[in-house]
Structures are given as structure tokens and as C-alpha cells.
Design a protein around this motif. Structure first.
Motif, PDB file in Angstrom:
ATOM      1  N   ILE A  87       0.836  -1.210   0.000  1.00 51.55           N
ATOM      2  CA  ILE A  87       0.000   0.000   0.000  1.00 51.55           C
ATOM      3  C   ILE A  87       0.865   1.252   0.000  1.00 51.55           C
ATOM      4  CG2 ILE A  87      -1.626   1.355   1.391  1.00 51.55           C
ATOM      5  CD1 ILE A  87      -2.812  -1.333   2.334  1.00 51.55           C
ATOM      6  N   LEU A  88       1.921   1.250   0.837  1.00 54.46           N
ATOM      7  CA  LEU A  88       2.828   2.397   0.916  1.00 54.46           C
ATOM      8  C   LEU A  88       3.494   2.662  -0.429  1.00 54.46           C
ATOM      9  CD1 LEU A  88       4.363   4.544   2.545  1.00 54.46           C
ATOM     10  CD2 LEU A  88       5.972   2.768   3.262  1.00 54.46           C
ATOM     11  N   SER A  89       3.932   1.594  -1.094  1.00 50.67           N
ATOM     12  CA  SER A  89       4.604   1.754  -2.402  1.00 50.67           C
ATOM     13  C   SER A  89       3.646   2.267  -3.468  1.00 50.67           C
ATOM     14  CB  SER A  89       5.190   0.400  -2.835  1.00 50.67           C
ATOM     15  OG  SER A  89       6.164  -0.029  -1.914  1.00 50.67           O
ATOM     16  N   GLU A  90       2.388   1.818  -3.404  1.00 50.36           N
ATOM     17  CA  GLU A  90       1.410   2.258  -4.401  1.00 50.36           C
ATOM     18  C   GLU A  90       0.978   3.709  -4.180  1.00 50.36           C
ATOM     19  OE1 GLU A  90      -1.687  -0.583  -4.025  1.00 50.36           O
ATOM     20  OE2 GLU A  90      -0.703  -2.114  -5.265  1.00 50.36           O
ATOM     21  N   LYS A  91       0.802   4.104  -2.935  1.00 50.40           N
ATOM     22  CA  LYS A  91       0.337   5.447  -2.620  1.00 50.40           C
ATOM     23  C   LYS A  91       1.462   6.488  -2.700  1.00 50.40           C
ATOM     24  CE  LYS A  91      -3.988   4.453  -1.566  1.00 50.40           C
ATOM     25  NZ  LYS A  91      -5.137   5.002  -2.330  1.00 50.40           N
ATOM     26  N   TYR A  92       2.649   6.078  -2.277  1.00 47.88           N
ATOM     27  CA  TYR A  92       3.789   7.013  -2.234  1.00 47.88           C
ATOM     28  C   TYR A  92       5.007   6.334  -2.860  1.00 47.88           C
ATOM     29  CZ  TYR A  92       0.658   8.908   1.324  1.00 47.88           C
ATOM     30  OH  TYR A  92      -0.434   9.383   2.002  1.00 47.88           O
ATOM     31  N   PRO A  93       5.001   6.157  -4.172  1.00 46.36           N
ATOM     32  CA  PRO A  93       6.051   5.384  -4.854  1.00 46.36           C
ATOM     33  C   PRO A  93       7.455   5.971  -4.718  1.00 46.36           C
ATOM     34  CG  PRO A  93       4.650   6.541  -6.437  1.00 46.36           C
ATOM     35  CD  PRO A  93       3.983   6.678  -5.115  1.00 46.36           C
ATOM     36  N   GLU A  94       7.556   7.276  -4.471  1.00 49.68           N
ATOM     37  CA  GLU A  94       8.876   7.904  -4.400  1.00 49.68           C
ATOM     38  C   GLU A  94       9.410   8.015  -2.975  1.00 49.68           C
ATOM     39  OE1 GLU A  94      10.514   8.473  -7.095  1.00 49.68           O
ATOM     40  OE2 GLU A  94       8.763   7.794  -8.254  1.00 49.68           O
ATOM     41  N   TRP A  95       8.622   7.616  -1.990  1.00 53.64           N
ATOM     42  CA  TRP A  95       9.036   7.820  -0.595  1.00 53.64           C
ATOM     43  C   TRP A  95       9.974   6.691  -0.134  1.00 53.64           C
ATOM     44  CZ3 TRP A  95       8.999   5.483   4.181  1.00 53.64           C
ATOM     45  CH2 TRP A  95       9.230   6.314   5.284  1.00 53.64           C
ATOM     46  N   GLU A  96      11.212   7.056   0.202  1.00 55.96           N
ATOM     47  CA  GLU A  96      12.197   6.139   0.792  1.00 55.96           C
ATOM     48  C   GLU A  96      12.138   4.754   0.132  1.00 55.96           C
ATOM     49  OE1 GLU A  96      14.463   6.828   2.871  1.00 55.96           O
ATOM     50  OE2 GLU A  96      13.871   8.687   3.885  1.00 55.96           O
ATOM     51  N   ARG A  97      12.247   4.752  -1.182  1.00 52.90           N
ATOM     52  CA  ARG A  97      12.069   3.509  -1.923  1.00 52.90           C
ATOM     53  C   ARG A  97      13.042   2.407  -1.477  1.00 52.90           C
ATOM     54  NH1 ARG A  97      12.024   4.099  -8.292  1.00 52.90           N
ATOM     55  NH2 ARG A  97      10.233   5.397  -7.681  1.00 52.90           N
ATOM     56  N   THR A  98      14.293   2.776  -1.239  1.00 54.18           N
ATOM     57  CA  THR A  98      15.302   1.780  -0.841  1.00 54.18           C
ATOM     58  C   THR A  98      14.951   1.124   0.485  1.00 54.18           C
ATOM     59  OG1 THR A  98      17.025   3.032  -1.989  1.00 54.18           O
ATOM     60  CG2 THR A  98      17.747   1.415  -0.347  1.00 54.18           C
ATOM     61  N   ARG A  99      14.550   1.946   1.471  1.00 57.68           N
ATOM     62  CA  ARG A  99      14.189   1.415   2.787  1.00 57.68           C
ATOM     63  C   ARG A  99      12.946   0.526   2.709  1.00 57.68           C
ATOM     64  NH1 ARG A  99      13.383   6.074   6.870  1.00 57.68           N
ATOM     65  NH2 ARG A  99      13.214   4.332   8.344  1.00 57.68           N
ATOM     66  N   VAL A 100      11.982   0.980   1.915  1.00 58.79           N
ATOM     67  CA  VAL A 100      10.746   0.204   1.775  1.00 58.79           C
ATOM     68  C   VAL A 100      11.038  -1.149   1.129  1.00 58.79           C
ATOM     69  CG1 VAL A 100       8.489   0.096   0.633  1.00 58.79           C
ATOM     70  CG2 VAL A 100       9.247   2.230   1.709  1.00 58.79           C
ATOM     71  N   ASN A 101      11.843  -1.165   0.069  1.00 57.45           N
ATOM     72  CA  ASN A 101      12.194  -2.410  -0.614  1.00 57.45           C
ATOM     73  C   ASN A 101      12.971  -3.351   0.297  1.00 57.45           C
ATOM     74  OD1 ASN A 101      10.925  -1.606  -2.954  1.00 57.45           O
ATOM     75  ND2 ASN A 101      12.787  -0.837  -3.932  1.00 57.45           N
ATOM     76  N   ARG A 102      13.885  -2.773   1.084  1.00 56.44           N
ATOM     77  CA  ARG A 102      14.687  -3.591   1.997  1.00 56.44           C
ATOM     78  C   ARG A 102      13.792  -4.285   3.029  1.00 56.44           C
ATOM     79  NH1 ARG A 102      17.597   0.124   4.546  1.00 56.44           N
ATOM     80  NH2 ARG A 102      19.049   0.350   2.808  1.00 56.44           N
ATOM     81  N   ARG A 103      12.857  -3.513   3.587  1.00 57.21           N
ATOM     82  CA  ARG A 103      11.963  -4.110   4.589  1.00 57.21           C
ATOM     83  C   ARG A 103      11.017  -5.122   3.946  1.00 57.21           C
ATOM     84  NH1 ARG A 103       9.707  -0.418   9.171  1.00 57.21           N
ATOM     85  NH2 ARG A 103      11.925  -0.670   9.683  1.00 57.21           N
ATOM     86  N   TYR A 104      10.579  -4.818   2.748  1.00 54.51           N
ATOM     87  CA  TYR A 104       9.701  -5.754   2.026  1.00 54.51           C
ATOM     88  C   TYR A 104      10.409  -7.095   1.815  1.00 54.51           C
ATOM     89  CZ  TYR A 104       6.867  -7.700  -1.766  1.00 54.51           C
ATOM     90  OH  TYR A 104       6.104  -8.529  -2.549  1.00 54.51           O
ATOM     91  N   ASN A 105      11.663  -7.044   1.360  1.00 52.13           N
ATOM     92  CA  ASN A 105      12.438  -8.277   1.151  1.00 52.13           C
ATOM     93  C   ASN A 105      12.672  -9.014   2.465  1.00 52.13           C
ATOM     94  OD1 ASN A 105      12.619  -7.820  -1.618  1.00 52.13           O
ATOM     95  ND2 ASN A 105      14.525  -6.642  -1.425  1.00 52.13           N
ATOM     96  N   GLU A 106      12.890  -8.246   3.511  1.00 52.23           N
ATOM     97  CA  GLU A 106      13.090  -8.852   4.832  1.00 52.23           C
ATOM     98  C   GLU A 106      11.836  -9.602   5.277  1.00 52.23           C
ATOM     99  OE1 GLU A 106      14.277  -7.460   9.418  1.00 52.23           O
ATOM    100  OE2 GLU A 106      14.145  -5.986   7.794  1.00 52.23           O
TER     101      GLU A 106
END
Length: 295
Positions: A87-106
Motif C-alpha cells: 500500500i505504501l509503495s502504491e500510494k507514495y512510490p517515491e518515498w524512501e524507496r530503498t528502505r521500503v524495498n529492503r523491509r519488504y524483502n526482509e
């Protein structure tokens, strides 16, 4: 003329009083309006403050969502964490993308590991059930069950051989069995024996007069059994001497041997003999213990 002047004065005073009263009423009306305006102003200020808070909340919403995903991750609610990050990636695709991806993979990795562990537990439970079924078949095949109506007791004894041949002339028997009373009470007893046979007319067997048996298992379980004369009997002929005992055991001490893989036995008396339980002795011992849990 005098009367006229008096009338004019009275009229003037009346008009003045009327003016004061009217003015007073106007003041009251104004004060009421001012009070209402103050209340409206206060409400407007509260609404403004609430709007500012909402604006700040909206401005910080991505960080709030990300923080919540950390909470789910810590609580091992991985699917909720993943959904929130999507939801965060869809609503705010440019926000802290690296951190979001890292946590998603985790979270994805943690979820896969959790699913594997749950699958292992399912398979472990299936193996346990299968072993239990196999064990019950094994117990039924290797344990004899007899009921004594007079004593109101059921006896569970092994079909296995419980004799260990120490040397040419000496052997020891050690057999655990279980008694179940009609009232449900369960307890263990131990039959033990010492036998010495002569293989020559020039050799006479001896009694060893054992009065103590000690068991030491590789899992740390231990048991000391006093074989006093009250619990023993003997038998003999020209070529054989035999001592036998039948002793009540402490149930908790016996149950400690349930997962032993090796048991060292000591018979103490006139002489000292020690030996490891044979395969059949050990399995007979453990099967009777296992039967305790299925009655």
C-alpha cells in the motif's frame, strides 16, 4: 406658568430615564453578541488546529505507515507487514524507496522461513503419529497382558528375553513389569535374578547374596534398588544356585529411563557384577515404560 415649567421638567426627566434604559438594553445585547462571537472564534480556532493536525498527519503518513510495518515485522505478522508496504509503495512510490524495498524483502524472507518451519512441524507431527502407531503395534506384539480377578489387577509383562549371560556359569535377569489395579492405580515392579550353574561335577556353584541393584542410564537417570531378604527367595540343586527378587519401584524414577539408550547395571553383594543391559533387556524395560502412557 409655574405649572407649565414643572410639567416640562417632569417630561424631560422621563425622557432621560427612558434613554438610559434603552441604552442599558443595547449594552446587554452587545455583550451577548460579543460572548457569542468569542465562542464562535474559539470553535474556529479548534477547527483550525484540528485541520493543521490533519495536514501534518497527511504530510507524515508515509513515515507512519512505515513505522507500523516495523511493528508487524517485530510481532512476526509478516503478511500484514507485506500488505502495508505494498500500500505504501502504491500510494507514495517515491518515498524512501530503498528502505521500503529492503523491509519488504526482509518480510518476504521471514515469511518463507516461517512457512518452512510450520511445514517442518506438520511433517514432524505426522512422523510422531506414525511412530506412535508403530510403537503401539510393537507394544502389543511384545507385551503380554493378564488379569488376576482375585487381586483385581492387570499385569503387563514382556515377551522378550530378559536374561544376560555374564560368563559360562553366571547369568543375571532383570525384568520390569507393570501392575494396573481396577481402581486405575499403576505401579512398576522389578523381577531380578542371579543364577550360577555348574558345567562340571568338580565345580560347585555359589550364592552371591546380592542385596543391592543399581541402574545408571546414559540420559542421567539413576535408580538404587534394595533387595533385602523380605523381597528375595532362593533355589538350588546340585548343579545350580539361584537368587530371585521381586521389588516395588518408585514410579517417577522408572519413568526417567524412558529415552535411555544404554543402561549400566550393578549387582552388589558377596561379589560385584556389572554389565550393560542387553538389547532385549533394554527394549523390554522401555516398552513397559511406554505402555504406562497408553493405559
Amino acid at each position: 406658568t409655574m405649572m407649565k415649567n414643572t410639567f416640562i421638567m417632569i417630561l424631560s426627566l422621563f425622557l432621560i430615564n427612558c434613554g438610559k434604559k434603552e441604552l442599558h438594553n443595547k449594552v446587554i445585547v452587545l455583550e451577548t453578541e460579543i460572548s457569542e462571537l468569542k465562542k464562535e472564534n474559539s470553535l474556529l480556532l479548534e477547527e483550525l488546529k484540528e485541520m493543521e493536525t490533519r495536514i501534518d498527519s497527511v504530510a507524515n503518513l508515509p513515515a507512519t505507515i512505515f513505522s507500523r510495518s516495523h511493528y508487524y515485522l517485530e510481532k512476526k505478522q509478516y503478511e500484514e507487514c507485506i500488505d502495508l508496504l505494498i500500500i505504501l509503495s502504491e500510494k507514495y512510490p517515491e518515498w524512501e524507496r530503498t528502505r521500503v524495498n529492503r523491509r519488504y524483502n526482509e518480510a518476504i524472507t521471514a515469511l518463507k522461513d516461517l512457512n518452512k518451519e510450520q511445514q517442518r512441524l506438520v511433517e514432524q507431527e505426522e512422523r510422531r503419529k506414525k511412530r506412535k502407531a508403530q510403537l503401539l503395534v510393537q507394544l502389543n506384539n511384545n507385551i503380554d497382558v493378564k488379569y488376576d480377578k482375585r487381586k483385581q489387577s492387570t499385569y503387563y509383562t514382556t515377551h522378550r528375553t530378559t536374561i544376560c549371560q555374564i560368563n559360562r556359569t553366571v547369568s543375571f535377569g532383570i525384568e520390569l513389569y507393570m501392575v494396573v489395579k481396577d481402581n486405575g492405580r499403576k505401579y512398576f515392579r522389578l523381577r531380578s535374578s542371579y543364577t550360577e550353574k555348574s558345567h562340571s561335577e568338580y565345580y560347585e556353584p555359589e550364592f552371591m547374596l546380592y542385596d543391592r541393584i543399581e541402574l545408571f542410564a546414559d540420559n542421567g537417570a539413576t535408580m538404587v534398588i534394595n533387595a533385602d531378604s523380605e523381597n528375595k527367595r532362593s533355589d538350588q540343586d546340585s548343579f545350580m544356585k539361584k537368587e530371585l527378587s521381586d521389588i516395588l519401584l518408585d514410579t517417577d524414577a522408572v519413568l526417567e529411563f524412558h529415552d535411555a539408550n544404554k543402561v549400566r547395571v550393578f549387582f552388589k553383594g558377596k561379589y560385584l557384577y556389572e554389565f550393560d543391559m542387553t538389547f532385549d533387556q533394554l527394549h523390554a524395560f522401555k516398552e513397559i515404560i511406554a505402555k504406562y502412557d497408553y493405559i
